[in-house]
Scaffold this active site. Structure first.
Site, PDB file in Angstrom:
ATOM      1  N   LYS A  42       0.856  -1.193   0.000  1.00  0.00           N
ATOM      2  CA  LYS A  42       0.000   0.000   0.000  1.00  0.00           C
ATOM      3  C   LYS A  42       0.889   1.239   0.000  1.00  0.00           C
ATOM      4  O   LYS A  42       1.790   1.370   0.840  1.00  0.00           O
ATOM      5  CB  LYS A  42      -0.892  -0.049   1.246  1.00  0.00           C
ATOM      6  CG  LYS A  42      -2.129   0.796   1.169  1.00  0.00           C
ATOM      7  CD  LYS A  42      -2.978   0.524   2.400  1.00  0.00           C
ATOM      8  CE  LYS A  42      -4.284   1.254   2.382  1.00  0.00           C
ATOM      9  NZ  LYS A  42      -4.961   1.139   3.681  1.00  0.00           N
TER      10      LYS A  42
HETATM   11  C1  E4P Z   1      -8.112   2.585   3.807  1.00  0.00           C
HETATM   12  O1  E4P Z   1      -7.426   1.786   3.266  1.00  0.00           O
HETATM   13  C2  E4P Z   1      -7.915   3.114   5.159  1.00  0.00           C
HETATM   14  O2  E4P Z   1      -7.289   2.116   5.931  1.00  0.00           O
HETATM   15  C3  E4P Z   1      -9.204   3.432   5.872  1.00  0.00           C
HETATM   16  O3  E4P Z   1     -10.338   3.018   5.159  1.00  0.00           O
HETATM   17  C4  E4P Z   1      -9.301   4.783   6.456  1.00  0.00           C
HETATM   18  O4  E4P Z   1     -10.532   4.904   7.146  1.00  0.00           O
HETATM   19  P1  E4P Z   1     -10.823   6.052   8.207  1.00  0.00           P
HETATM   20  O5  E4P Z   1     -11.018   7.337   7.473  1.00  0.00           O
HETATM   21  O6  E4P Z   1     -12.068   5.611   8.894  1.00  0.00           O
HETATM   22  O7  E4P Z   1      -9.619   6.101   9.119  1.00  0.00           O
END
Ligand code: E4P
Length: 220
Positions: free
Chosen positions: A89
């Protein structure tokens, strides 16, 4: 639509598996920091434990911490060697795009994260990202329409037949999931609590109570 679970917590992953709702896992540095890991070795072991809970085509996104190109590459390569299910990622930055291109050439899977605009999603796809993660909830928090972004990205990707999959992220409520499924994106990644909230309907509770009451009245 695929259901990914947005967590680094092993119990939650097992719970999603037992619900039959697990197609993959996404993590991020904040989620990893919530677990009992305090150094790189423990983090690596933790990623391996997550990977070992997955099956078939399921994968786990593991995010690089570095922001400079050379270290992103080094970190991403190490992560990808931990387990074949790891998807690296990478945040959408100039170095991130270069790193995605590098990994794409090496056939290492990537998930381009922190996507808040169609332009960012376009660049990620051109670089060869396997997934993009547009953050719906964080846009909504600022009074932008996160779901509109999902629609736009889907439209642009269809125009040019990009293979990059849209993984709706930052899911905060059941409507986000339902609307994503109507738009027709590949997957969402959600906390398990939001998946459970899809189950809720007062008529289901009332109906079940009545069925059981009627049954117990007549049948011993
Ligand atoms: C995506 O890959 C992130 O890990 C995540 O969805 C972020 O979510 P949040 O805005 O609730 O922290």
């Amino acid at each position: 639509m695929k259901f990914f679970i947005d967590t680094a917590n092993l119990k939650e992953i097992d719970e999603a598996r037992s619900l039959g709702m697990l197609d993959g896992v996404t993590t991020n540095p904040s989620l990893i920091s919530n677990e009992s890991v305090s150094n790189q070795k423990e983090i690596q072991k933790h990623y391996i434990s997550i990977c070992e809970r997955l099956k078939n085509e399921e994968n786990v996104s593991a995010e690089v911490i570095s922001t400079d190109y050379d270290n992103m590459i080094q970190e991403g390569e190490k992560l990808s060697l931990l387990h074949p299910r790891i998807v690296v990622k990478i945040p959408i930055t100039k170095n991130g795009i270069r790193a995605i291109k590098y990994f794409s050439n090496k056939k290492i899977k990537t998930n381009c994260t922190l996507i808040f605009s169609t332009g960012q999603a376009l660049l990620a796809a051109k670089a060869g990202a396997n997934y993009v993660s547009p953050f719906i909830g964080r846009l909504d928090d600022l009074s932008y329409n996160g779901l509109n972004l999902i629609r736009e990205i889907k439209n642009v990707y269809e125009n040019y037949h990009f293979k990059t999959k849209i993984l709706g992220a930052s899911i905060r409520n059941p409507l986000h999931i339902i609307e994503c499924s109507k738009i027709g994106i590949h997957a969402i990644t959600s906390p398990i609590s939001v998946v459970y909230s899809l189950l809720n309907h007062p008529l289901t509770d009332i109906g079940l109570e009545k069925f059981l009451k009627d049954f117990k009245k007549k049948i011993k």
